[in-house]
Design an enzyme around this catalytic site. Structure first.
Site, PDB file in Angstrom:
ATOM      1  N   HIS A  24       0.846  -1.196   0.000  1.00  0.00           N
ATOM      2  CA  HIS A  24       0.000   0.000   0.000  1.00  0.00           C
ATOM      3  C   HIS A  24       0.884   1.249   0.000  1.00  0.00           C
ATOM      4  CE1 HIS A  24      -2.846   3.085   1.177  1.00  0.00           C
ATOM      5  NE2 HIS A  24      -2.124   3.330   2.248  1.00  0.00           N
ATOM      6  N   ASP A  84       6.111  22.508 -26.150  1.00  0.00           N
ATOM      7  CA  ASP A  84       6.129  21.132 -25.635  1.00  0.00           C
ATOM      8  C   ASP A  84       7.219  21.061 -24.578  1.00  0.00           C
ATOM      9  OD1 ASP A  84       6.108  18.241 -25.334  1.00  0.00           O
ATOM     10  OD2 ASP A  84       5.142  18.163 -27.300  1.00  0.00           O
ATOM     11  N   TRP A  91       7.150   0.183   3.874  1.00  0.00           N
ATOM     12  CA  TRP A  91       7.616   0.903   2.679  1.00  0.00           C
ATOM     13  C   TRP A  91       9.026   1.443   2.906  1.00  0.00           C
ATOM     14  CZ3 TRP A  91       8.817   6.095   1.364  1.00  0.00           C
ATOM     15  CH2 TRP A  91       8.691   7.019   2.405  1.00  0.00           C
ATOM     16  N   SER A 123      12.893   6.660 -14.057  1.00  0.00           N
ATOM     17  CA  SER A 123      11.837   7.435 -14.699  1.00  0.00           C
ATOM     18  C   SER A 123      11.735   8.828 -14.071  1.00  0.00           C
ATOM     19  CB  SER A 123      10.520   6.681 -14.562  1.00  0.00           C
ATOM     20  OG  SER A 123       9.438   7.548 -14.662  1.00  0.00           O
ATOM     21  N   SER A 124      11.779   8.878 -12.725  1.00  0.00           N
ATOM     22  CA  SER A 124      11.665  10.181 -12.052  1.00  0.00           C
ATOM     23  C   SER A 124      12.824  11.091 -12.405  1.00  0.00           C
ATOM     24  CB  SER A 124      11.682  10.008 -10.533  1.00  0.00           C
ATOM     25  OG  SER A 124      10.483   9.466 -10.104  1.00  0.00           O
ATOM     26  N   HIS A 153      13.236  11.984   3.602  1.00  0.00           N
ATOM     27  CA  HIS A 153      12.617  13.234   3.997  1.00  0.00           C
ATOM     28  C   HIS A 153      12.447  14.197   2.831  1.00  0.00           C
ATOM     29  CE1 HIS A 153      10.647  15.969   6.561  1.00  0.00           C
ATOM     30  NE2 HIS A 153      11.244  16.877   5.834  1.00  0.00           N
ATOM     31  N   GLU A 201      11.947  13.308  -0.006  1.00  0.00           N
ATOM     32  CA  GLU A 201      10.855  12.670  -0.737  1.00  0.00           C
ATOM     33  C   GLU A 201       9.486  13.168  -0.263  1.00  0.00           C
ATOM     34  OE1 GLU A 201      10.456  10.734  -3.254  1.00  0.00           O
ATOM     35  OE2 GLU A 201       8.419   9.972  -2.961  1.00  0.00           O
ATOM     36  N   TYR A 213       8.778  16.015   0.775  1.00  0.00           N
ATOM     37  CA  TYR A 213       8.563  17.343   0.196  1.00  0.00           C
ATOM     38  C   TYR A 213       8.372  17.265  -1.305  1.00  0.00           C
ATOM     39  CZ  TYR A 213       8.763  19.241   4.683  1.00  0.00           C
ATOM     40  OH  TYR A 213       8.419  19.499   5.972  1.00  0.00           O
ATOM     41  N   SER A 249      -1.576  27.220  -4.858  1.00  0.00           N
ATOM     42  CA  SER A 249      -1.232  28.624  -5.092  1.00  0.00           C
ATOM     43  C   SER A 249      -1.777  29.148  -6.418  1.00  0.00           C
ATOM     44  CB  SER A 249       0.287  28.820  -5.073  1.00  0.00           C
ATOM     45  OG  SER A 249       0.816  28.347  -3.879  1.00  0.00           O
ATOM     46  N   HIS A 304      15.082  12.879  12.079  1.00  0.00           N
ATOM     47  CA  HIS A 304      13.903  12.955  12.965  1.00  0.00           C
ATOM     48  C   HIS A 304      13.041  11.708  12.826  1.00  0.00           C
ATOM     49  CE1 HIS A 304      11.630  15.437   9.656  1.00  0.00           C
ATOM     50  NE2 HIS A 304      11.462  14.161   9.446  1.00  0.00           N
ATOM     51  N   HIS A 305      13.332  10.887  11.841  1.00  0.00           N
ATOM     52  CA  HIS A 305      12.642   9.592  11.747  1.00  0.00           C
ATOM     53  C   HIS A 305      13.335   8.536  12.593  1.00  0.00           C
ATOM     54  CE1 HIS A 305      10.045  10.872   8.394  1.00  0.00           C
ATOM     55  NE2 HIS A 305      11.079  11.635   8.082  1.00  0.00           N
ATOM     56  N   THR A 352       6.711  26.747   6.373  1.00  0.00           N
ATOM     57  CA  THR A 352       5.412  26.120   6.115  1.00  0.00           C
ATOM     58  C   THR A 352       4.296  27.030   6.608  1.00  0.00           C
ATOM     59  OG1 THR A 352       6.513  24.007   6.503  1.00  0.00           O
ATOM     60  CG2 THR A 352       4.122  23.966   6.353  1.00  0.00           C
ATOM     61  N   LYS A 378       3.634  29.920   4.299  1.00  0.00           N
ATOM     62  CA  LYS A 378       2.806  29.581   3.138  1.00  0.00           C
ATOM     63  C   LYS A 378       1.331  29.626   3.495  1.00  0.00           C
ATOM     64  CE  LYS A 378       5.593  27.327   0.102  1.00  0.00           C
ATOM     65  NZ  LYS A 378       5.104  27.312  -1.169  1.00  0.00           N
ATOM     66  N   ARG A 415       2.053   0.912  15.050  1.00  0.00           N
ATOM     67  CA  ARG A 415       1.616   0.748  13.666  1.00  0.00           C
ATOM     68  C   ARG A 415       2.088  -0.602  13.150  1.00  0.00           C
ATOM     69  NH1 ARG A 415       5.849   4.734  10.384  1.00  0.00           N
ATOM     70  NH2 ARG A 415       4.768   3.994   8.529  1.00  0.00           N
TER      71      ARG A 415
HETATM   72  C1  HEM Z   1       5.578  21.183   9.511  1.00  0.00           C
HETATM   73  C2  HEM Z   1       5.997  20.258   8.710  1.00  0.00           C
HETATM   74  C3  HEM Z   1       6.368  18.838   9.140  1.00  0.00           C
HETATM   75  C4  HEM Z   1       7.055  18.405  10.230  1.00  0.00           C
HETATM   76  C5  HEM Z   1       7.651  19.260  11.325  1.00  0.00           C
HETATM   77  C6  HEM Z   1       7.126  16.968  10.126  1.00  0.00           C
HETATM   78  C7  HEM Z   1       7.757  16.142  11.043  1.00  0.00           C
HETATM   79  C8  HEM Z   1       7.768  14.761  10.975  1.00  0.00           C
HETATM   80  C9  HEM Z   1       8.437  13.904  11.887  1.00  0.00           C
HETATM   81  C10 HEM Z   1       9.257  14.361  13.080  1.00  0.00           C
HETATM   82  C11 HEM Z   1       8.211  12.620  11.513  1.00  0.00           C
HETATM   83  C12 HEM Z   1       8.737  11.359  12.166  1.00  0.00           C
HETATM   84  C13 HEM Z   1       7.704  10.772  13.011  1.00  0.00           C
HETATM   85  C14 HEM Z   1       8.133   9.417  13.487  1.00  0.00           C
HETATM   86  O1  HEM Z   1       8.340   8.503  12.684  1.00  0.00           O
HETATM   87  O2  HEM Z   1       8.206   9.271  14.714  1.00  0.00           O
HETATM   88  C15 HEM Z   1       7.400  12.664  10.354  1.00  0.00           C
HETATM   89  C16 HEM Z   1       6.954  11.542   9.678  1.00  0.00           C
HETATM   90  C17 HEM Z   1       6.430  11.598   8.400  1.00  0.00           C
HETATM   91  N1  HEM Z   1       6.099  12.745   7.719  1.00  0.00           N
HETATM   92 FE1  HEM Z   1       6.223  14.637   8.426  1.00  0.00          FE
HETATM   93  N2  HEM Z   1       6.493  16.564   9.014  1.00  0.00           N
HETATM   94  C18 HEM Z   1       6.017  17.680   8.380  1.00  0.00           C
HETATM   95  C19 HEM Z   1       5.351  17.703   7.196  1.00  0.00           C
HETATM   96  C20 HEM Z   1       5.221  16.623   6.358  1.00  0.00           C
HETATM   97  C21 HEM Z   1       4.806  16.704   4.996  1.00  0.00           C
HETATM   98  C22 HEM Z   1       4.467  17.979   4.251  1.00  0.00           C
HETATM   99  C23 HEM Z   1       4.796  15.432   4.527  1.00  0.00           C
HETATM  100  C24 HEM Z   1       4.442  14.899   3.152  1.00  0.00           C
HETATM  101  C25 HEM Z   1       3.625  15.393   2.329  1.00  0.00           C
HETATM  102  C26 HEM Z   1       5.189  14.567   5.603  1.00  0.00           C
HETATM  103  C27 HEM Z   1       5.263  13.194   5.488  1.00  0.00           C
HETATM  104  C28 HEM Z   1       5.678  12.360   6.472  1.00  0.00           C
HETATM  105  C29 HEM Z   1       5.718  10.933   6.347  1.00  0.00           C
HETATM  106  C30 HEM Z   1       5.345  10.119   5.115  1.00  0.00           C
HETATM  107  C31 HEM Z   1       6.171  10.444   7.572  1.00  0.00           C
HETATM  108  C32 HEM Z   1       6.285   9.005   8.031  1.00  0.00           C
HETATM  109  C33 HEM Z   1       7.209   8.145   7.328  1.00  0.00           C
HETATM  110  C34 HEM Z   1       7.171   6.743   7.868  1.00  0.00           C
HETATM  111  O3  HEM Z   1       7.688   6.518   8.961  1.00  0.00           O
HETATM  112  O4  HEM Z   1       6.609   5.882   7.202  1.00  0.00           O
HETATM  113  N3  HEM Z   1       5.440  15.321   6.706  1.00  0.00           N
HETATM  114  N4  HEM Z   1       7.147  13.981  10.033  1.00  0.00           N
HETATM  115 CU   LIG Z   2      10.716  13.637   7.621  1.00  0.00          CU
END
Ligand code: HEM
Ligand SMILES: [Cu+2]
Lengths: 533, 354
Positions: A85, A114, A150, A177-178, A261, A263, A265, A276, A310-311, A336, A339, A458
């Site tokens: 998924h 084009d 994933w 591709s990307s 990370h 990614e 963004y 926008s 931070h992950h 952020t 914006k 999870r």
């Molecule tokens: C204010 C902006 C953001 C902050 C401060 C932030 C912070 C964080 C932090 C600290 C984690 C880690 C959490 C953990 O695993 O314990 C996390 C996970 C994640 N964030 Fe954000 N994030 C922000 C915005 C975003 C945005 C814009 C996206 C994507 C569109 C995003 C996608 C993700 C994803 C996919 C994960 C989890 C990945 C995984 O463990 O599978 N975050 N974020």
């Molecule tokens: Cu991150």
């Protein structure tokens, strides 16, 4: 940012005769096409298909979690569902959708005929279906699909069966591709803008894609490196991530998140771009703080390279590491926030109407921001140590990816469908799609915050009894959300097949170049470049 | 300090807010049982409330605008599109708020990291799919596996659903809980044997990844006797959802009794299973590399090779043998052997190298 009128006039007659003259018809038209609009359509249809496949897997997850106990799947298959998924939604649905938008819109918005590399464009797209087939077919090999999440953390991912290898190859191909797509986008934007369109006059969607493309070029090779090392650990006796052989399992996480990370963004910046465009169009008012939007996007992109760990707060890094990554992550909240403030200031004292694209943009603002707040909560290291790898994080990233990226994709689709098809979509279907999506999205994901805080990890197929109620609510919401998406398909099909004729500029406040072209947009966009004043 | 801030906020806001904040079971973090968990709880409350306040302010503005500035009520669009002062303010103000959040967070991080001067050290080892515990200085070791019967988990009949609903601590019970004394600083050393796991007890505010080949530590001090439950928090394969963690906190006297009992049991087990002595372990395990000097291993009885190593002292040799060193795998790969036997083998090897 208005096109000189003579460009429009040039179009009027240029298209009468050669619109459909130069390309084969039927299936071969799509296989051999080098036209940015055809390729854009292919990307969008591919993404829609993957979105439904990924959705089906999600439904498999939610069905199992509807009640305590193992109801339908073996735990191993459950792990395959969550992993696939995630992979399908990230690499198959969200990313290709934005590339589809880029293909359709960037040439039209910068006044180019084009994309810069038309043949490479074809190749970038046609790599995707084989990659998707490889990825999905991993379900049918012995041992089944990848089941390590994933994030494919080593050394778990070195334990898997051949499905993992298929997954790795699929990611390699999608990455290639990307990268090609991104090179094409960068070159197009830097070289093919209409005379007079300086960088700081580009529509924001183009800006966000320019920055995204650089991010992609920077990090896709990093992902490729990480998964190649897994591949050689699996088959060629290397020990990159095998502690018993002197390797380092934590190193995999560093490399993965150095890709991962940026990614996230990559998956949100183009969404910022779409929103926008949409908000000023329906507020009938220019975007507030254009320059600060550009700077905010750039600083988000730069900061995204220094926050990856931070992950990994629970891996046990030194206090100095935790502090650095906490501060850097918190810092991202500033641009952020800027914006969000700019978007609201754009709405302020406008003259707003709320057609479907605007509804989705407002929904985006509301709900994405909640994801921003939970991101901030996750950024605080001590709190994150409690909620890392729980449903709280699942809630966080679905708020930013579904209510963020996906709602922006919906918004952009309804916004530009009249330009793409020449017909107006059904406002009734669109609005129903919006309200149902918004409600069911929150029914599904809001309770997950509670689950995570209360301690539900999870990626588990069964859970303790105190989590039962919220899981049931989430599963019901998921069914509703999934079914609501059929309305989206219905709206698209209906619009493609007919309906009220769309004028060149159906939205009163829209002012970018694509609206100077007739609807549907002619096969070749701007043969004579418009002149920007 | 932190809690003072948080209380300040709470005092002002709680009456107006829903149970979500007040800490109703199941909506918020579990009731904290250690200082660290308390600090985390307060930190979360503080940040949650700040976020709520910002949310209300920002989206209140947006909602107002959506209601008032619409075409259908005849609002005419103004055409302003920048205002440097406002833009500077809304960059600086969030920045200051963030600093306010970072200060208490930093203090908690430093406190979490302070594992010095423990009263008791326990090693937790993650296995697919159970936990192993070694009381390092007491010589007590055991495994801890899920106690909920598998049949109950897989029972698909309506009766199964009812039985699960009545089963207290479904999926959160183990055969041998970790037992700790209350009021004592417990240092947990966390590692893994195969893939990455994570040792997590929410009420203690402790979560530490268990990483093969790495040894990490964390700590807690719990003051209330009781049973505290957590789960593995890092995907570790198919039974990831089925390796819970249960910690029983006892008064020190009861703990001492428990410990004595365990020591007797461990000794009895060792006798019964014909525990290996140093030579026995060497002949079975270490011989694979140390006989011929594979991969740079010092050869058995090779005084030149052993001299510099012996100089490091016996404790260092133990650590290297127990946790791995360069090409030497942890416990020579025989991770199921108790630490004592590995140490005996180290003694045997070093005696021969003198
Ligand atoms: C204010 C902006 C953001 C902050 C401060 C932030 C912070 C964080 C932090 C600290 C984690 C880690 C959490 C953990 O695993 O314990 C996390 C996970 C994640 N964030 Fe954000 N994030 C922000 C915005 C975003 C945005 C814009 C996206 C994507 C569109 C995003 C996608 C993700 C994803 C996919 C994960 C989890 C990945 C995984 O463990 O599978 N975050 N974020
Ligand atoms: Cu991150």
């Amino acid at each position: 940012m208005e096109a000189a009128t003579h460009a429009e006039a040039a179009h009027g007659h240029a298209h009468g005769h050669d619109d459909h003259a130069h390309h084969p018809s039927g299936l071969m038209r799509w296989v051999t096409t080098t036209n940015h609009k055809d390729i854009g359509t292919l990307y969008l249809l591919f993404s829609l298909t993957m979105f439904f496949i990924g959705g089906l897997l999600a439904f498999g997850i939610r069905a199992e979690l509807f009640q305590p106990g193992l109801q339908y799947w073996e735990p191993e298959f459950f792990n395959q569902l969550t992993t696939m998924h995630g992979l399908i939604m990230v690499f198959g649905a969200i990313m290709p959708a934005f590339v589809g938008f880029a293909n359709w819109q960037i040439p039209m918005m910068i006044g180019a005929p084009d994309m810069a590399f038309a043949r490479m464009n074809n190749w970038s797209f046609w790599l995707l279906p084989p990659a998707a087939i490889l990825l999905v077919s991993s379900f049918f090999v012995p041992g089944g699909a990848p089941a390590g999440g994933w994030t494919i953390y080593a050394p778990l991912s070195t334990q898997m069966g051949p499905g993992m290898d298929l997954g790795i190859f699929a990611l390699h191909i999608m990455g290639a591709s990307s990268i090609m797509g991104s090179i094409n986008i960068v070159t197009t934007i830097l070289n093919m803008r209409a005379p007079g369109m300086t960088l700081m006059k580009m529509p924001l969607f183009v800006w966000t894609w320019l920055i995204t493309a650089y991010l992609l070029i920077a990090v896709m090779p990093v992902l490729a490196g990480a998964i190649t090392m897994i591949l050689t650990d699996r088959h060629f006796g290397t020990n990159f991530f095998n502690a018993a052989g002197g390797g380092d399992p934590v190193m995999f996480q560093h490399i993965f998140w150095f890709f991962g990370h940026p990614e996230v963004y990559i998956m949100i910046l183009p969404a910022f771009g779409i929103v926008s465009q949409v908000i000023p169009a329906f507020a009938r008012k220019p975007l507030f703080g254009y320059a600060s939007m550009v700077y905010a996007t750039s600083s988000i992109a730069i900061l995204s390279f220094i926050v990856w760990a931070h992950h990994m707060f629970t891996t046990g890094m030194p206090a100095a590491g935790q502090l650095f990554f906490m501060f850097a992550t918190m810092l991202i909240a500033v641009p952020t926030g800027v914006k969000v403030f700019n978007w609201i200031a754009t709405m302020w004292k406008g003259s707003m109407t709320f057609e479907t694209p605007m509804l989705f943009a407002c929904g985006f603002l509301f709900v994405f921001s909640m994801g921003g707040f939970t991101g901030l909560v996750c950024a605080i290291t001590p709190i994150d140590i409690q909620i890392q790898d729980t449903y709280y994080v699942v809630a966080h990233f679905h708020y930013v990816l579904v209510a963020g990226s996906l709602f922006a994709i919906f918004s952009g689709t309804y916004f530009w469908l009249p330009k793409w098809t020449g017909h107006m979509y059904s406002e009734t279907l669109g609005k129903a799609h919006f309200w149902l999506s918004l409600v069911f999205f929150n029914v599904t994901f809001f309770p997950m915050h509670f689950l995570g805080l209360a301690g539900m990890p999870r990626r588990i197929p069964d859970y303790a009894l105190q989590f039962a109620d919220f899981n049931m609510i989430a599963s019901i919401g998921a069914l509703g959300f999934g079914l609501s998406q059929l309305l989206f398909v219905a709206a698209i099909i209906k619009c493609a097949r007919g309906g009220e004729k769309a004028p060149a500029k159906p939205w009163e406040g829209a002012d970018t170049l694509e609206w100077t072209l007739p609807s549907p947009a002619p096969y070749h966009s701007f043969e004579t470049p418009p002149v920007i004043k | 300090m932190i809690s003072k801030w948080a209380r300040y906020f709470l005092a002002a806001l709680i009456p107006a807010l829903t149970p979500a904040v007040a800490g109703a079971e199941g909506y918020n973090l579990q009731a904290p049982q250690t200082i660290i968990a308390h600090e985390i709880y307060d930190l979360h409350t503080l940040i949650f409330l700040i976020c709520c306040a910002i949310f209300v302010a920002v989206f209140g503005t947006m909602t107002y605008s959506i209601i008032k500035h619409r075409k259908s009520v005849g609002h005419k669009a103004e055409q302003f599109h920048e205002n440097t002062l406002v833009e500077i303010i809304w960059t600086i103000v969030p920045f200051i708020i963030l600093i306010g959040m970072a200060i208490p967070a930093t203090k908690t991080i430093l406190a979490m990291k302070d594992t010095s001067n423990p009263d008791l050290t326990i090693k937790a080892t993650g296995y697919q799919w159970k936990w192993g515990y070694d009381y390092l200085h007491e010589g007590v070791s055991f495994y801890s596996s899920l106690a909920t019967p598998r049949d109950l988990v897989e029972d698909k009949t309506p009766d199964g659903a009812r039985k699960r609903a009545e089963h207290a601590n479904y999926l959160l019970e183990v055969d041998h809980p970790v037992v700790v004394p209350i009021g004592k600083k417990i240092r947990m050393i966390v590692t893994a044997n195969d893939v990455i796991h994570a040792w997590w007890v929410p009420a203690f505010g402790v979560k530490q990844d268990a990483i093969p080949g790495f040894v990490r530590d964390t700590w807690f001090r719990v003051d209330k006797p009781g049973t505290y439950r957590g789960q593995c928090a890092e995907l570790c394969g198919k039974e990831h959802g089925f390796m819970p963690i249960v910690v029983e906190a006892l008064e020190p006297e009861k703990f001492a009794l428990w410990l004595a009992e365990q020591k007797k049991l461990t000794a009895a087990n060792a006798m019964a299973s014909g525990s290996l002595d140093g030579k026995g372990v060497y002949d079975k395990i270490c011989v694979a590399c140390h006989a011929a000097g594979v991969a740079g291993a010092p050869k058995f009885g090779d005084k030149a090779a052993w001299a510099p190593r012996l100089k490091q002292g016996q404790e260092v040799l133990y650590t290297h043998a127990l946790h791995g060193f360069k090409a030497m795998p942890l416990k020579g790969g025989a991770t199921d052997l108790p630490d004592e036997q590995i140490k005996a083998a180290v003694d045997y090897l070093s005696a021969a190298g003198k």
